[in-house]
Write a protein that holds these residues in place. Structure first.
Motif: not given
Length: 400
Positions: A266-285
């Motif tokens: 997180e310190r090395a990449n301050p712009s990174f944010r967690p995705r809602e579904h970390l284990d999937l490449h895509s998510w359809s709502t």
């Protein structure tokens, strides 16, 4: 369902033979249609089976699954052979390779999951393979593990995912064993198996020893390498590391080793944010309805020449607002309701020389004429004469 259940009353062999025949994959081919001038494919291909997948799924759930312990050894080679054949058929028309195929792509998870998509025939074969493997893990664990190893080395994406699912479900291996298995096969960042790998990590990582968690973290820190990193920018590789660290931290929130690595990322990449579904490449709502800038009534009230200008030029930059697709769909609806209006529009279009956009509108006109239910003989004659005289009939040959 009736055929298989009737057969099951006499011999299991007859039911199995019916299942083998009715689930045999075959390649369905169709002429490819696209409104995009950049799409040069000539055919669409998909794998189907001999009978409707829905009813075969019913027979699987009602007869085969309750009796799976006694049928597994006979059914397993059939189901796996069918998955192999399905992949081979798709490869034969350039629709699959060892890293990707549409059947695997349409399946978010091997286990039941709300994001699983695809046809019922594909769902049946995947569900059957999973159910059979889980049964064999209990009844014949050594045989099941030999299948896991063979499938892991397969060039079929779905079999590799089934192998990881099987290792996750295995009760014979300790958490440390499962993590070592992942590391030996360099699976942490393999493309196409993320959900299964992450699921195994979620189950094993919190219960593993400090030594094995440390080994996992060291490999995570190296990020995707080799073919898994091909084509990835440096930022993408760094985010893959960050994404996996977030997942491991959520699985083992009290692990100081993981927390320290995540904080460093997180310190090395301050712009990174967690995705809602970390284990999937895509998510359809869900699906957004196609919107149109003009209603059918508004289309019909506009002069033909003015309408042609609008149809040929209209574009929209709003991803969730009115779209060109919605406008063309409205043209088809208007055409199906009023032949006189559509004929005027067609005559006005005929005088234009905008090949790419012109063919899109002609495709909508033809779609509307196909949907029309009240065309008389004279109207059909006018339409066919108009098509026969079309200067670029080859450009609209398929919808025509």
């Amino acid at each position: 369902v009736d055929m298989i259940e009737a057969a099951s009353g006499t011999t299991a062999g007859t039911a199995i033979a019916l299942f083998e025949h009715l689930t045999k994959p075959r390649l369905g081919l169709d002429r490819h249609f696209s409104l995009s001038s950049d799409d040069h494919r000539q055919i669409d291909a998909q794998v189907t089976i001999q009978r409707e997948g829905y009813w075969l799924k019913e027979s699987w759930d009602r007869y085969f699954k309750p009796n799976i312990a006694g049928l597994a050894e006979s059914l397993e080679p059939i189901v796996i052979s069918h998955l192999l054949q399905a992949h081979t058929l798709l490869c034969s028309v350039g629709r699959a390779d060892e890293r990707w195929d549409p059947i695997s792509f349409g399946r978010a998870a091997i286990e039941p999951h709300e994001q699983n998509r695809g046809g019922p025939e594909n769902a049946l074969l995947i569900d059957a393979a999973r159910d059979l493997l889980e049964c064999l893990l209990t009844s014949r664990p050594y045989y099941a593990e030999s299948l896991i190893e063979a499938w892991r080395e397969s060039n079929i994406p779905l079999l590799r995912r089934l192998a990881i699912h099987g290792m996750c479900e295995s009760s014979r291996h300790s958490p440390d064993d499962k993590l070592s298995w992942l590391l030996r096969r360099k699976l942490l960042f393999e493309l196409g198996t993320r959900h299964e790998v992450y699921r195994l990590l979620k189950a094993a990582y919190p219960k593993a020893t400090r030594r094995d968690r440390q080994r996992i973290l060291e490999q995570v820190q190296l990020g995707p390498r080799g073919r898994h990193a091909k084509g990835q920018a440096k930022a993408d590789r760094q985010y893959s590391i960050y994404n996996l660290l977030v997942w491991l931290h959520e699985a083992a929130p009290n692990c100081r080793l993981t927390s320290a690595r995540l904080k460093a990322a997180e310190r090395a990449n301050p712009s990174f944010r967690p995705r809602e579904h970390l284990d999937l490449h895509s998510w359809s709502t869900g699906f957004f309805p196609v919107q149109t800038p003009l209603t059918v009534k508004e289309l019909m009230e506009t002069e033909s020449e003015e309408m042609v200008d609008f149809l040929l030029c209209y574009e929209s930059d709003e991803p969730l607002g009115p779209s060109r697709e919605g406008l063309l769909d409205t043209v088809a609806k208007a055409t199906s309701q009023s032949f006189d209006w559509s004929l005027k529009l067609a005559l006005a279009l005929r005088n234009r020389n905008e090949l790419t956009l012109d063919t899109e509108v002609w495709a909508s006109l033809l779609a509307g004429w196909r949907q029309a239910t009240s065309l008389g003989e004279d109207q059909w004659g006018q339409m066919l004469n108009l098509l026969a005289a079309h200067p670029r009939l080859n450009a609209i040959a398929w919808p025509a």
